[in-house]
Design a protein around this motif. Structure first.
Motif, mmCIF file in Angstrom:
data_model
loop_
_atom_site.group_PDB
_atom_site.id
_atom_site.type_symbol
_atom_site.label_atom_id
_atom_site.label_comp_id
_atom_site.label_asym_id
_atom_site.label_seq_id
_atom_site.Cartn_x
_atom_site.Cartn_y
_atom_site.Cartn_z
ATOM 1 N N ALA A 1 45.713 42.935 25.174
ATOM 2 C CA ALA A 1 46.970 43.652 25.380
ATOM 3 C C ALA A 1 46.746 45.158 25.412
ATOM 4 O O ALA A 1 47.412 45.887 26.157
ATOM 5 C CB ALA A 1 47.963 43.284 24.276
ATOM 6 N N GLU A 2 45.808 45.648 24.612
ATOM 7 C CA GLU A 2 45.493 47.078 24.625
ATOM 8 C C GLU A 2 44.842 47.473 25.947
ATOM 9 O O GLU A 2 45.120 48.553 26.493
ATOM 10 C CB GLU A 2 44.581 47.414 23.442
ATOM 11 N N ALA A 3 43.997 46.596 26.491
ATOM 12 C CA ALA A 3 43.431 46.859 27.818
ATOM 13 C C ALA A 3 44.536 46.915 28.869
ATOM 14 O O ALA A 3 44.534 47.793 29.747
ATOM 15 C CB ALA A 3 42.412 45.782 28.172
ATOM 16 N N ALA A 4 45.496 45.995 28.784
ATOM 17 C CA ALA A 4 46.614 45.992 29.726
ATOM 18 C C ALA A 4 47.437 47.268 29.609
ATOM 19 O O ALA A 4 47.890 47.837 30.608
ATOM 20 C CB ALA A 4 47.500 44.769 29.493
ATOM 21 N N ARG A 5 47.634 47.741 28.398
ATOM 22 C CA ARG A 5 48.397 48.982 28.196
ATOM 23 C C ARG A 5 47.716 50.176 28.859
ATOM 24 O O ARG A 5 48.383 51.043 29.453
ATOM 25 C CB ARG A 5 48.554 49.245 26.687
ATOM 26 N N CYS A 6 46.407 50.222 28.780
ATOM 27 C CA CYS A 6 45.672 51.367 29.318
ATOM 28 C C CYS A 6 45.529 51.325 30.833
ATOM 29 O O CYS A 6 45.196 52.339 31.451
ATOM 30 C CB CYS A 6 44.288 51.439 28.676
ATOM 31 N N LEU A 7 45.767 50.157 31.437
ATOM 32 C CA LEU A 7 45.665 50.030 32.887
ATOM 33 C C LEU A 7 46.994 50.348 33.557
ATOM 34 O O LEU A 7 48.063 50.053 33.020
ATOM 35 C CB LEU A 7 45.255 48.608 33.274
ATOM 36 N N ARG A 8 46.899 50.906 34.754
ATOM 37 C CA ARG A 8 48.105 51.042 35.562
ATOM 38 C C ARG A 8 48.535 49.657 36.025
ATOM 39 O O ARG A 8 47.710 48.734 36.108
ATOM 40 C CB ARG A 8 47.838 51.928 36.775
ATOM 41 N N PRO A 9 49.823 49.440 36.324
ATOM 42 C CA PRO A 9 50.244 48.149 36.860
ATOM 43 C C PRO A 9 49.452 47.798 38.123
ATOM 44 O O PRO A 9 49.310 48.613 39.028
ATOM 45 C CB PRO A 9 51.717 48.364 37.175
ATOM 46 N N GLY A 10 48.921 46.602 38.175
ATOM 47 C CA GLY A 10 48.090 46.201 39.295
ATOM 48 C C GLY A 10 46.633 46.548 39.119
ATOM 49 O O GLY A 10 45.814 46.214 39.976
ATOM 50 N N GLY A 11 46.270 47.205 38.007
ATOM 51 C CA GLY A 11 44.879 47.530 37.752
ATOM 52 C C GLY A 11 44.063 46.287 37.421
ATOM 53 O O GLY A 11 44.586 45.312 36.875
ATOM 54 N N LEU A 12 42.781 46.317 37.748
ATOM 55 C CA LEU A 12 41.920 45.157 37.568
ATOM 56 C C LEU A 12 41.199 45.193 36.230
ATOM 57 O O LEU A 12 40.738 46.246 35.785
ATOM 58 C CB LEU A 12 40.875 45.087 38.683
ATOM 59 N N LEU A 13 41.082 44.003 35.619
ATOM 60 C CA LEU A 13 40.268 43.803 34.429
ATOM 61 C C LEU A 13 39.178 42.799 34.756
ATOM 62 O O LEU A 13 39.435 41.767 35.388
ATOM 63 C CB LEU A 13 41.113 43.264 33.281
ATOM 64 N N LEU A 14 37.962 43.095 34.325
ATOM 65 C CA LEU A 14 36.859 42.141 34.412
ATOM 66 C C LEU A 14 36.463 41.780 32.985
ATOM 67 O O LEU A 14 36.060 42.641 32.201
ATOM 68 C CB LEU A 14 35.683 42.750 35.168
ATOM 69 N N LEU A 15 36.587 40.498 32.657
ATOM 70 C CA LEU A 15 36.260 39.995 31.327
ATOM 71 C C LEU A 15 35.073 39.045 31.443
ATOM 72 O O LEU A 15 35.112 38.091 32.223
ATOM 73 C CB LEU A 15 37.462 39.256 30.745
ATOM 74 N N ALA A 16 34.010 39.297 30.694
ATOM 75 C CA ALA A 16 32.842 38.419 30.681
ATOM 76 C C ALA A 16 32.588 37.994 29.244
ATOM 77 O O ALA A 16 32.403 38.848 28.368
ATOM 78 C CB ALA A 16 31.618 39.129 31.253
ATOM 79 N N ASP A 17 32.581 36.677 29.011
ATOM 80 C CA ASP A 17 32.448 36.172 27.648
ATOM 81 C C ASP A 17 31.747 34.825 27.622
ATOM 82 O O ASP A 17 31.965 33.984 28.513
ATOM 83 C CB ASP A 17 33.825 35.985 27.008
ATOM 84 N N PRO A 18 30.934 34.581 26.590
ATOM 85 C CA PRO A 18 30.487 33.216 26.343
ATOM 86 C C PRO A 18 31.659 32.384 25.853
ATOM 87 O O PRO A 18 32.586 32.914 25.227
ATOM 88 C CB PRO A 18 29.420 33.379 25.260
ATOM 89 N N VAL A 19 31.647 31.107 26.149
ATOM 90 C CA VAL A 19 32.726 30.205 25.749
ATOM 91 C C VAL A 19 32.134 28.928 25.174
ATOM 92 O O VAL A 19 30.966 28.607 25.384
ATOM 93 C CB VAL A 19 33.649 29.860 26.936
ATOM 94 N N GLY A 20 32.971 28.207 24.462
ATOM 95 C CA GLY A 20 32.558 26.940 23.881
ATOM 96 C C GLY A 20 33.706 26.372 23.082
ATOM 97 O O GLY A 20 34.859 26.721 23.301
ATOM 98 N N ALA A 21 33.384 25.509 22.135
ATOM 99 C CA ALA A 21 34.409 25.009 21.237
ATOM 100 C C ALA A 21 34.906 26.148 20.362
ATOM 101 O O ALA A 21 34.166 27.080 20.053
ATOM 102 C CB ALA A 21 33.845 23.877 20.381
ATOM 103 N N ASP A 22 36.194 26.087 19.980
ATOM 104 C CA ASP A 22 36.740 27.133 19.122
ATOM 105 C C ASP A 22 35.932 27.262 17.841
ATOM 106 O O ASP A 22 35.529 26.261 17.239
ATOM 107 C CB ASP A 22 38.197 26.810 18.758
ATOM 108 N N GLY A 23 35.700 28.509 17.429
ATOM 109 C CA GLY A 23 35.044 28.736 16.155
ATOM 110 C C GLY A 23 33.692 29.400 16.298
ATOM 111 O O GLY A 23 33.370 29.990 17.324
#
Length: 274
Positions: free
Chosen positions: A191-213
């Protein structure tokens, strides 16, 4: 690699102008191929950096997913890090002068590489002052015409006015945060990233994923599922454009730490969720 485009269901209402939508869609595609890493993986590694010993950000931190399982081969980690950064650059496709925010920038590897190769105006943040000090030393030695700026800041409390940036990059940032509704959780950072972006601005998120925890052998990580990340982005005020499954292709020698890795391209909605 499997890549799929995600369009949110249901009525959307006004989002972007047609021209902006076409540009954003073009950024989210690899020209002429569904294998976006084809050219990107063939590019050379950057020269050695004495501040990092040619290892990626945080390689000396055993809790990070890119910590070396083969400490005698840091070059392979550097190559993997640069390939991942360049693929992020392909997805964002920043132009010269584009205001790019790199959240969780570490010692500045991604910020400097993207500034050098695209000419975008980069601002990097990291919660650790020592990493920011290293990033500033590195940029001081560089020959960049437009040098990145670096600030010590928490990803959930960034020191910028709303709408300050055209694009944002978060690589393995939410991985270390709990999936809770509190101020220090994954959704708060997004949400903080969204606040700092102009409307229509792009976010690139890269993360490892798996089971929660927390996965075995990596006590500092707080993984979530590949299905949960798009839901968190939606709740934070983003529409997901594309999800790339990079499992097994990033070159990371840490497959036992987590079972998957994704890169998500999303844009900030005009009407943000608070």
């Amino acid at each position: 690699m499997n890549a799929r485009e995600i369009r949110p269901a249901g009525p959307q209402g006004p989002r972007l102008s047609r021209a902006d939508a076409i540009r954003a869609d073009r950024r989210a595609r690899a020209p002429g191929t569904d294998v976006p890493h084809r050219d990107y993986f063939a590019r050379p590694v950057r020269p050695d950096d004495p501040d990092e010993a040619d290892a990626p950000d945080g390689a000396d931190d055993p809790d990070r997913p890119n910590a070396p399982d083969r400490p005698d081969d840091p070059a392979s980690l550097a190559a993997a890090a640069d390939r991942l950064i360049r693929l992020a650059g392909t997805r964002l496709a920043p132009l010269p002068g584009t205001a790019l925010l790199v959240i969780g920038c570490g010692t500045g590897r991604a910020a400097l590489l993207l500034a050098e190769e695209t000419g975008c105006a980069v601002t990097g943040t990291d919660i650790r002052a020592a990493r920011i000090a290293t990033a500033r030393r590195r940029v001081a030695r560089s020959a960049l015409a437009v040098r990145p700026e670096f600030h010590t800041a928490d990803a959930t409390a960034l020191p910028f006015p709303a709408g300050s940036f055209d694009q944002a990059l978060m690589m393995e940032v939410t991985t270390r945060m709990p999936d809770t509704p509190g101020r220090r959780g994954k959704r708060a950072a997004l949400a903080e990233a969204a606040r700092c972006l102009r409307p229509g601005g792009l976010l690139l998120l890269a993360d490892p994923v798996g089971a929660d925890g927390t996965p075995p052998g990596a006590p500092g990580l707080r993984l979530t599922t590949r299905e949960r990340l798009p839901a968190l982005l939606d709740a934070a005020g983003f529409d997901v454009l594309r999800i790339d499954d990079l499992t097994g292709l990033t070159g990371e020698p840490a497959a036992e730490r987590y079972p998957g890795y994704v890169m998500i391209t999303a844009w900030s909605r005009v009407a943000r969720v608070t």
